[in-house]
Design a protein around this motif. Structure first.
Motif, PDB file in Angstrom:
ATOM      1  N   ILE A   9     -79.609  14.990  90.407  1.00 24.62           N
ATOM      2  CA  ILE A   9     -80.820  15.719  90.774  1.00 24.62           C
ATOM      3  C   ILE A   9     -80.414  17.163  91.048  1.00 24.62           C
ATOM      4  O   ILE A   9     -79.611  17.436  91.941  1.00 24.62           O
ATOM      5  CB  ILE A   9     -81.487  15.131  92.034  1.00 24.62           C
ATOM      6  CG1 ILE A   9     -81.878  13.668  91.813  1.00 24.62           C
ATOM      7  CG2 ILE A   9     -82.708  15.955  92.435  1.00 24.62           C
ATOM      8  CD1 ILE A   9     -82.349  12.971  93.089  1.00 24.62           C
ATOM      9  N   PHE A  10     -80.966  18.081  90.268  1.00 20.24           N
ATOM     10  CA  PHE A  10     -80.627  19.497  90.395  1.00 20.24           C
ATOM     11  C   PHE A  10     -81.920  20.278  90.591  1.00 20.24           C
ATOM     12  O   PHE A  10     -82.689  20.471  89.662  1.00 20.24           O
ATOM     13  CB  PHE A  10     -79.890  19.963  89.136  1.00 20.24           C
ATOM     14  CG  PHE A  10     -79.385  21.385  89.178  1.00 20.24           C
ATOM     15  CD1 PHE A  10     -79.141  22.037  90.375  1.00 20.24           C
ATOM     16  CD2 PHE A  10     -79.137  22.065  87.997  1.00 20.24           C
ATOM     17  CE1 PHE A  10     -78.664  23.340  90.402  1.00 20.24           C
ATOM     18  CE2 PHE A  10     -78.656  23.366  88.006  1.00 20.24           C
ATOM     19  CZ  PHE A  10     -78.420  24.010  89.213  1.00 20.24           C
ATOM     20  N   GLY A  11     -82.176  20.691  91.827  1.00 19.79           N
ATOM     21  CA  GLY A  11     -83.390  21.423  92.137  1.00 19.79           C
ATOM     22  C   GLY A  11     -83.126  22.906  92.332  1.00 19.79           C
ATOM     23  O   GLY A  11     -81.984  23.338  92.516  1.00 19.79           O
ATOM     24  N   GLY A  12     -84.184  23.685  92.288  1.00 18.51           N
ATOM     25  CA  GLY A  12     -84.058  25.125  92.493  1.00 18.51           C
ATOM     26  C   GLY A  12     -85.316  25.833  92.053  1.00 18.51           C
ATOM     27  O   GLY A  12     -86.269  25.206  91.574  1.00 18.51           O
ATOM     28  N   SER A  13     -85.322  27.143  92.192  1.00 16.17           N
ATOM     29  CA  SER A  13     -86.495  27.905  91.751  1.00 16.17           C
ATOM     30  C   SER A  13     -86.496  28.069  90.235  1.00 16.17           C
ATOM     31  O   SER A  13     -87.541  28.024  89.597  1.00 16.17           O
ATOM     32  CB  SER A  13     -86.521  29.281  92.423  1.00 16.17           C
ATOM     33  OG  SER A  13     -85.506  30.121  91.902  1.00 16.17           O
ATOM     34  N   PHE A  14     -85.303  28.292  89.653  1.00 21.88           N
ATOM     35  CA  PHE A  14     -85.156  28.517  88.210  1.00 21.88           C
ATOM     36  C   PHE A  14     -86.142  29.595  87.740  1.00 21.88           C
ATOM     37  O   PHE A  14     -86.775  29.467  86.697  1.00 21.88           O
ATOM     38  CB  PHE A  14     -85.355  27.216  87.427  1.00 21.88           C
ATOM     39  CG  PHE A  14     -84.424  26.121  87.851  1.00 21.88           C
ATOM     40  CD1 PHE A  14     -83.072  26.184  87.549  1.00 21.88           C
ATOM     41  CD2 PHE A  14     -84.885  25.035  88.580  1.00 21.88           C
ATOM     42  CE1 PHE A  14     -82.199  25.177  87.958  1.00 21.88           C
ATOM     43  CE2 PHE A  14     -84.023  24.026  88.992  1.00 21.88           C
ATOM     44  CZ  PHE A  14     -82.678  24.099  88.676  1.00 21.88           C
ATOM     45  N   ASP A  15     -86.213  30.664  88.509  1.00 19.61           N
ATOM     46  CA  ASP A  15     -87.209  31.716  88.277  1.00 19.61           C
ATOM     47  C   ASP A  15     -86.524  33.082  88.183  1.00 19.61           C
ATOM     48  O   ASP A  15     -86.725  33.918  89.061  1.00 19.61           O
ATOM     49  CB  ASP A  15     -88.228  31.680  89.432  1.00 19.61           C
ATOM     50  CG  ASP A  15     -89.437  32.567  89.192  1.00 19.61           C
ATOM     51  OD1 ASP A  15     -89.650  32.973  88.037  1.00 19.61           O
ATOM     52  OD2 ASP A  15     -90.156  32.855  90.161  1.00 19.61           O
ATOM     53  N   PRO A  16     -85.703  33.314  87.112  1.00 20.83           N
ATOM     54  CA  PRO A  16     -85.530  32.500  85.904  1.00 20.83           C
ATOM     55  C   PRO A  16     -84.245  31.664  85.955  1.00 20.83           C
ATOM     56  O   PRO A  16     -83.377  31.897  86.797  1.00 20.83           O
ATOM     57  CB  PRO A  16     -85.396  33.578  84.818  1.00 20.83           C
ATOM     58  CG  PRO A  16     -84.618  34.668  85.517  1.00 20.83           C
ATOM     59  CD  PRO A  16     -85.146  34.669  86.940  1.00 20.83           C
ATOM     60  N   PRO A  17     -84.097  30.697  85.016  1.00 25.05           N
ATOM     61  CA  PRO A  17     -82.810  30.003  84.859  1.00 25.05           C
ATOM     62  C   PRO A  17     -81.794  30.964  84.248  1.00 25.05           C
ATOM     63  O   PRO A  17     -82.155  31.820  83.434  1.00 25.05           O
ATOM     64  CB  PRO A  17     -83.142  28.856  83.904  1.00 25.05           C
ATOM     65  CG  PRO A  17     -84.353  29.309  83.157  1.00 25.05           C
ATOM     66  CD  PRO A  17     -85.117  30.194  84.089  1.00 25.05           C
ATOM     67  N   HIS A  18     -80.522  30.829  84.637  1.00 27.90           N
ATOM     68  CA  HIS A  18     -79.523  31.803  84.200  1.00 27.90           C
ATOM     69  C   HIS A  18     -78.174  31.135  83.945  1.00 27.90           C
ATOM     70  O   HIS A  18     -78.037  29.906  84.066  1.00 27.90           O
ATOM     71  CB  HIS A  18     -79.398  32.928  85.230  1.00 27.90           C
ATOM     72  CG  HIS A  18     -79.170  32.456  86.639  1.00 27.90           C
ATOM     73  ND1 HIS A  18     -77.979  31.895  87.058  1.00 27.90           N
ATOM     74  CD2 HIS A  18     -79.987  32.447  87.731  1.00 27.90           C
ATOM     75  CE1 HIS A  18     -78.061  31.580  88.332  1.00 27.90           C
ATOM     76  NE2 HIS A  18     -79.277  31.893  88.769  1.00 27.90           N
ATOM     77  N   GLU A  19     -77.181  31.959  83.593  1.00 23.73           N
ATOM     78  CA  GLU A  19     -75.868  31.433  83.221  1.00 23.73           C
ATOM     79  C   GLU A  19     -75.167  30.735  84.386  1.00 23.73           C
ATOM     80  O   GLU A  19     -74.327  29.865  84.173  1.00 23.73           O
ATOM     81  CB  GLU A  19     -74.989  32.565  82.676  1.00 23.73           C
ATOM     82  CG  GLU A  19     -75.421  33.077  81.310  1.00 23.73           C
ATOM     83  CD  GLU A  19     -75.449  31.969  80.270  1.00 23.73           C
ATOM     84  OE1 GLU A  19     -74.447  31.241  80.145  1.00 23.73           O
ATOM     85  OE2 GLU A  19     -76.480  31.816  79.594  1.00 23.73           O
ATOM     86  N   GLY A  20     -75.487  31.125  85.608  1.00 22.97           N
ATOM     87  CA  GLY A  20     -74.930  30.415  86.752  1.00 22.97           C
ATOM     88  C   GLY A  20     -75.356  28.956  86.745  1.00 22.97           C
ATOM     89  O   GLY A  20     -74.540  28.048  86.946  1.00 22.97           O
TER      90      GLY A  20
END
Length: 199
Positions: A9-20
């Protein structure tokens, strides 16, 4: 479905998704080969962070472009985006265990969330609901141990490459009319085409 299927389970804002985010997932699949799939779950609002900027449909589209570059099984779930108010991990885990009763779950969190984990809603309950919690490093190879957690549960630290960037940093670059690095071409093209993060 076999009960041995392990799911991240990998949560986050992803606003935006990036190379990290990309390096975190690559390291996780490499270091945890028993995990056959990861659920990427964008949150509506992190209770401990600032509110997101983009519309849910924009985030989902960026994530679809982002995960299209992986060969491993990654599924995007919008269950937190459909809720109103803050996104609580304990609620998400319990909902997933109801939907997928034959799966076992592990949680991926960042070093900042590890440091604040004892402030999460029902954090002690979370420790009983997942098999393991993996912590990815973002800013430092040496992450100070959280004294509230040491004796309660074994947190495992990923050996991911350090990419000290956040989605907030990238949004600020766009707001300043600078096109940042560390975003895939597909995601960047989508951002520019749809004028996300514009003044």
């Amino acid at each position: 479905m076999n009960s041995s299927i392990l799911t991240g389970i990998f949560g986050g804002s992803f606003d935006p998704p990036h190379e990290g985010h990309s390096e975190i997932l690559k390291s996780f699949f490499l270091e945890v080969p028993d995990c056959k799939e990861v659920f990427v779950i964008p949150n509506r609002q992190n209770p401990l962070k600032e509110e997101k900027i983009s519309l849910s449909e924009n985030i989902l589209e960026m994530l679809n472009l982002f995960v299209s570059e992986f060969s491993q099984s990654i599924r995007i779930l919008d269950l937190e985006l459909k809720r109103s108010g803050p996104s609580y991990t304990i609620q998400t885990i319990q909902e997933l265990k109801t939907i997928y009763p034959n799966r076992k779950f592990v949680l991926l969190i960042g070093e900042d969330n590890y440091s604040n984990f004892h402030k999460w809603k029902d954090w002690e309950k979370i420790l009983t609901e997942v098999e393991t919690i993996f912590v990815f490093r973002r800013f430092s190879k040496e992450v100070p141990l959280n004294s509230h957690l040491n004796s309660l549960f074994e947190f495992k630290f990923l050996e991911n490459p350090l990419i000290p960037v956040t989605s907030t940093d990238l949004r600020k670059s766009f707001f300043q009319s600078k096109v940042p690095n560390l975003i895939s071409k597909k995601v960047l093209d989508y951002i520019l085409k749809n004028k996300l993060y514009s003044k």
